[in-house]
Design a protein around this motif. Structure first.
Motif, PDB file in Angstrom:
ATOM      1  N   THR A   1       7.562  -4.792  -8.627  1.00  0.00           N
ATOM      2  CA  THR A   1       7.858  -3.740  -7.665  1.00  0.00           C
ATOM      3  C   THR A   1       6.542  -3.285  -7.064  1.00  0.00           C
ATOM      4  O   THR A   1       5.639  -2.861  -7.785  1.00  0.00           O
ATOM      5  CB  THR A   1       8.579  -2.557  -8.331  1.00  0.00           C
ATOM      6  OG1 THR A   1       9.805  -3.027  -8.897  1.00  0.00           O
ATOM      7  CG2 THR A   1       8.896  -1.467  -7.321  1.00  0.00           C
TER       8      THR A   1
ATOM      9  N   VAL B   1       4.612  -0.617  -4.758  1.00  0.00           N
ATOM     10  CA  VAL B   1       4.777   0.778  -4.351  1.00  0.00           C
ATOM     11  C   VAL B   1       3.664   1.126  -3.371  1.00  0.00           C
ATOM     12  O   VAL B   1       2.482   0.990  -3.690  1.00  0.00           O
ATOM     13  CB  VAL B   1       4.715   1.721  -5.577  1.00  0.00           C
ATOM     14  CG1 VAL B   1       4.872   3.167  -5.141  1.00  0.00           C
ATOM     15  CG2 VAL B   1       5.784   1.340  -6.597  1.00  0.00           C
ATOM     16  N   ASP B   2       4.066   1.550  -2.181  1.00  0.00           N
ATOM     17  CA  ASP B   2       3.129   1.999  -1.157  1.00  0.00           C
ATOM     18  C   ASP B   2       2.938   3.495  -1.367  1.00  0.00           C
ATOM     19  O   ASP B   2       3.823   4.284  -1.063  1.00  0.00           O
ATOM     20  CB  ASP B   2       3.700   1.687   0.227  1.00  0.00           C
ATOM     21  CG  ASP B   2       2.711   1.900   1.354  1.00  0.00           C
ATOM     22  OD1 ASP B   2       1.584   2.350   1.076  1.00  0.00           O
ATOM     23  OD2 ASP B   2       3.070   1.616   2.504  1.00  0.00           O
ATOM     24  N   THR B   3       1.782   3.890  -1.924  1.00  0.00           N
ATOM     25  CA  THR B   3       1.576   5.271  -2.354  1.00  0.00           C
ATOM     26  C   THR B   3       1.081   6.195  -1.241  1.00  0.00           C
ATOM     27  O   THR B   3       0.904   7.385  -1.475  1.00  0.00           O
ATOM     28  CB  THR B   3       0.563   5.326  -3.519  1.00  0.00           C
ATOM     29  OG1 THR B   3      -0.684   4.757  -3.073  1.00  0.00           O
ATOM     30  CG2 THR B   3       1.079   4.567  -4.726  1.00  0.00           C
TER      31      THR B   3
ATOM     32  N   ALA C   1       1.029   6.968   3.330  1.00  0.00           N
ATOM     33  CA  ALA C   1       1.798   6.796   4.563  1.00  0.00           C
ATOM     34  C   ALA C   1       1.121   5.783   5.483  1.00  0.00           C
ATOM     35  O   ALA C   1       0.758   6.092   6.615  1.00  0.00           O
ATOM     36  CB  ALA C   1       1.976   8.137   5.258  1.00  0.00           C
TER      37      ALA C   1
ATOM     38  N   PHE D   1       6.526  -2.532   4.625  1.00  0.00           N
ATOM     39  CA  PHE D   1       6.485  -1.170   4.091  1.00  0.00           C
ATOM     40  C   PHE D   1       6.104  -0.240   5.229  1.00  0.00           C
ATOM     41  O   PHE D   1       5.211  -0.546   6.021  1.00  0.00           O
ATOM     42  CB  PHE D   1       5.421  -1.061   2.996  1.00  0.00           C
ATOM     43  CG  PHE D   1       5.742  -1.831   1.745  1.00  0.00           C
ATOM     44  CD1 PHE D   1       6.309  -1.206   0.648  1.00  0.00           C
ATOM     45  CD2 PHE D   1       5.461  -3.184   1.664  1.00  0.00           C
ATOM     46  CE1 PHE D   1       6.592  -1.918  -0.508  1.00  0.00           C
ATOM     47  CE2 PHE D   1       5.738  -3.908   0.518  1.00  0.00           C
ATOM     48  CZ  PHE D   1       6.314  -3.259  -0.571  1.00  0.00           C
ATOM     49  N   SER D   2       6.753   0.922   5.289  1.00  0.00           N
ATOM     50  CA  SER D   2       6.422   1.882   6.337  1.00  0.00           C
ATOM     51  C   SER D   2       5.561   3.021   5.800  1.00  0.00           C
ATOM     52  O   SER D   2       5.084   3.854   6.561  1.00  0.00           O
ATOM     53  CB  SER D   2       7.692   2.434   6.974  1.00  0.00           C
ATOM     54  OG  SER D   2       8.550   2.946   5.985  1.00  0.00           O
TER      55      SER D   2
ATOM     56  N   ASN E   1       4.817   5.235   1.771  1.00  0.00           N
ATOM     57  CA  ASN E   1       5.507   6.030   0.751  1.00  0.00           C
ATOM     58  C   ASN E   1       6.873   5.444   0.395  1.00  0.00           C
ATOM     59  O   ASN E   1       7.868   6.157   0.305  1.00  0.00           O
ATOM     60  CB  ASN E   1       5.645   7.491   1.195  1.00  0.00           C
ATOM     61  CG  ASN E   1       4.295   8.163   1.342  1.00  0.00           C
ATOM     62  OD1 ASN E   1       3.448   8.066   0.468  1.00  0.00           O
ATOM     63  ND2 ASN E   1       4.084   8.831   2.456  1.00  0.00           N
ATOM     64  N   ASP E   2       6.910   4.125   0.190  1.00  0.00           N
ATOM     65  CA  ASP E   2       8.145   3.464  -0.207  1.00  0.00           C
ATOM     66  C   ASP E   2       7.836   2.361  -1.210  1.00  0.00           C
ATOM     67  O   ASP E   2       6.664   2.115  -1.521  1.00  0.00           O
ATOM     68  CB  ASP E   2       8.912   2.931   1.007  1.00  0.00           C
ATOM     69  CG  ASP E   2       8.076   2.051   1.938  1.00  0.00           C
ATOM     70  OD1 ASP E   2       6.862   1.932   1.734  1.00  0.00           O
ATOM     71  OD2 ASP E   2       8.655   1.478   2.875  1.00  0.00           O
ATOM     72  N   SER E   3       8.872   1.731  -1.727  1.00  0.00           N
ATOM     73  CA  SER E   3       8.674   0.646  -2.691  1.00  0.00           C
ATOM     74  C   SER E   3       9.695  -0.451  -2.442  1.00  0.00           C
ATOM     75  O   SER E   3      10.780  -0.197  -1.917  1.00  0.00           O
ATOM     76  CB  SER E   3       8.785   1.160  -4.133  1.00  0.00           C
ATOM     77  OG  SER E   3      10.075   1.647  -4.392  1.00  0.00           O
ATOM     78  N   LYS E   4       9.309  -1.673  -2.809  1.00  0.00           N
ATOM     79  CA  LYS E   4      10.181  -2.838  -2.635  1.00  0.00           C
ATOM     80  C   LYS E   4      10.003  -3.767  -3.830  1.00  0.00           C
ATOM     81  O   LYS E   4       8.917  -3.883  -4.390  1.00  0.00           O
ATOM     82  CB  LYS E   4       9.812  -3.618  -1.364  1.00  0.00           C
ATOM     83  CG  LYS E   4       9.787  -2.798  -0.094  1.00  0.00           C
ATOM     84  CD  LYS E   4      11.127  -2.744   0.551  1.00  0.00           C
ATOM     85  CE  LYS E   4      11.239  -1.779   1.663  1.00  0.00           C
ATOM     86  NZ  LYS E   4      10.798  -1.829   2.904  1.00  0.00           N
TER      87      LYS E   4
END
Length: 90
Positions: free
Chosen positions: A20, A22-24, A26, A56-57, A59-62
């Motif tokens: 996973t 995680v884009d911590t 913005a 990723f845009s 503050n999201d995770s994939k």
């Protein structure tokens, strides 16, 4: 991931697992198979690697995977020069 790098450059997982990301912050990222080599993007997909093309845009995770083949697989951000991740699957 922070603004321009993966927080770790390498991760080791077991065959069949996923990771996973995680884009911590913005900040957008586009993660694909391949790596940056001497400042040049080198798209490539190793045999047995899952096809990765994830945006990723901020503050999201994939989830990426599962990685079903043992080996060493390279991922990179197409936007940020030098942003490489090595996934080692045992």
């Amino acid at each position: 991931m922070d603004a321009t790098n993966f927080e770790v450059s390498s991760i080791t997982i077991q065959k069949g697992q996923s990771i996973t990301l995680v884009d911590t912050v913005a900040v957008p990222h586009i993660i694909q198979n391949g790596s940056w080599v001497n400042g040049t993007a080198k798209p490539a997909i190793e045999p047995g690697a899952p096809k990765v093309d994830v945006q990723f845009s901020g503050n999201d995770s994939k989830q990426i995977g599962p990685f079903t083949t043992a080996g060493t697989f390279k991922l990179y951000c197409t936007i940020h020069q030098g942003m490489n991740l090595t996934v080692i699957v045992k």
